[in-house]
Scaffold this active site. Structure first.
Site, PDB file in Angstrom:
ATOM      1  N   SER A 143       0.854  -1.188   0.000  1.00 35.35           N
ATOM      2  CA  SER A 143       0.000   0.000   0.000  1.00 35.35           C
ATOM      3  C   SER A 143       0.885   1.232   0.000  1.00 35.35           C
ATOM      4  O   SER A 143       2.078   1.146   0.374  1.00 35.35           O
ATOM      5  CB  SER A 143      -0.857  -0.009   1.282  1.00 35.35           C
ATOM      6  OG  SER A 143      -1.504   1.230   1.466  1.00 35.35           O
ATOM      7  N   TYR A 156      -2.361  -1.194  10.392  1.00 37.65           N
ATOM      8  CA  TYR A 156      -2.290  -1.287   8.924  1.00 37.65           C
ATOM      9  C   TYR A 156      -0.951  -0.749   8.414  1.00 37.65           C
ATOM     10  O   TYR A 156      -0.295  -1.367   7.574  1.00 37.65           O
ATOM     11  CB  TYR A 156      -3.457  -0.497   8.320  1.00 37.65           C
ATOM     12  CG  TYR A 156      -3.652  -0.689   6.837  1.00 37.65           C
ATOM     13  CD1 TYR A 156      -4.298  -1.820   6.342  1.00 37.65           C
ATOM     14  CD2 TYR A 156      -3.205   0.266   5.921  1.00 37.65           C
ATOM     15  CE1 TYR A 156      -4.481  -1.995   4.971  1.00 37.65           C
ATOM     16  CE2 TYR A 156      -3.392   0.100   4.561  1.00 37.65           C
ATOM     17  CZ  TYR A 156      -4.036  -1.031   4.092  1.00 37.65           C
ATOM     18  OH  TYR A 156      -4.218  -1.197   2.735  1.00 37.65           O
TER      19      TYR A 156
END
Ligand code: NAD
Length: 261
Positions: A143, A156
């Site tokens: 990401s 995350y």
């Protein structure tokens, strides 16, 4: 682009980015293993949608990737079914938005297990066969949060930075074996994972859901547009090609310019 029909496993491929990647490989005639933790009955329509127009095998493998044994075992099941595994796409991931002091430890554990833990376990299961044949592609969907941080996403961001680090380390280990290992780092892609965090973001920031989309999700993306899942799929296909043999150990951004800043 391909010299062969390949056997491909895409983890977390019943939705969003993983589904797009699986569909693209299936359209190109490769054998595709779909995965999620859901029951066969629940994903029947999704599997049908990937099979539509596919000339290779499309098969569903249920495994909860929060569980190390199931993550490792998933690769074994695919190899047993397809005969071998050429391309491993580690895509499964989950999200939770909360201040660190209120972050539920169980969510921390699960987020790390599903993305980072499972990526380690599937890789260690897949590498021996790829090494034996002298050809393999491992693509980890990290990401922009593998390269940059945002508040309220401690698990995350930690996970995705870990995925980028794991990618680099394994790439060095297998560099002489015909195996490439790369991370793709998308910015915001409009999928159920992103749609599902809008309400939480609105709560922690004290703003409306529309403001979340405009002022938080699209704010870091200079293009002011969501990345489309199909764009990520096409990049995964390219990284899997023979022409991409010299691309390894990278974290490739597809983020509308986010990490240029
Ligand atoms: P999504 O929620 O649409 O799909 C996630 C998939 O993972 C689903 O198929 C789900 O069934 C599966 N999954 C979840 N938990 C699982 C488990 N325990 N075991 C097996 N499968 C499981 O999400 P998405 O937005 O398509 O995200 C896919 C990947 O891309 C994730 O790793 C995510 O972190 C990453 N990513 C997404 C974005 C974005 O903006 N959507 C941006 C950057 C990176």
């Amino acid at each position: 682009m391909y010299s062969d029909r390949r056997r491909v496993l895409v983890t977390g491929s019943t939705s969003g980015i993983g589904l797009s990647i699986a569909k693209r490989f299936a359209q190109l005639g490769h054998d595709v293993a779909l995965n999620s933790f859901e029951s066969e009955a629940d994903v029947h329509a999704v599997v049908q949608s990937v099979s539509y127009g596919a000339t290779g095998i499309v098969r569903y493998f249920r495994a909860d990737l929060a569980d190390p044994g199931q993550s490792f075992g998933l690769v074994g099941q695919v190899i047993e079914s397809f005969g071998l595994l050429d391309i491993l796409v580690n895509n499964a991931g989950i999200q939770k938005v909360a201040p660190v002091e209120a972050f539920p430890p169980a969510d921390w554990d699960r987020i790390l297990a599903v993305s980072l833990g499972s990526t380690f376990h599937t890789i260690r299961a897949a590498v021996p066969g790829m090494a034996q044949r002298g050809w393999g592609r491992i693509i980890n969907i990290a990401s922009a949060h593998g390269l940059r941080a945002s508040p309220f996403k401690s698990a995350y961001v930690a996970t995705k930075h870990g995925v980028v680090g794991l990618t680099k380390s394994v790439a060095l280990e297998v560099a002489e074996l015909g195996i490439t290992v790369n991370a793709i780092c998308p910015g915001y892609v409009w999928t159920p994972l992103v749609a599902g965090q809008v309400a939480d973001q609105a709560k922690v920031h004290g703003i409306s859901e529309n403001q979340v989309i405009r002022d938080i999700l699209l704010a870091p993306q200079p293009t002011k547009q969501f990345v489309q899942p199909e764009e990520v799929a096409e990049l995964a296909v390219y990284l899997s090609s023979d022409m991409a043999r010299s691309i390894t150990g990278t974290a490739i951004s597809i983020d509308g310019g986010w990490t240029a800043k």
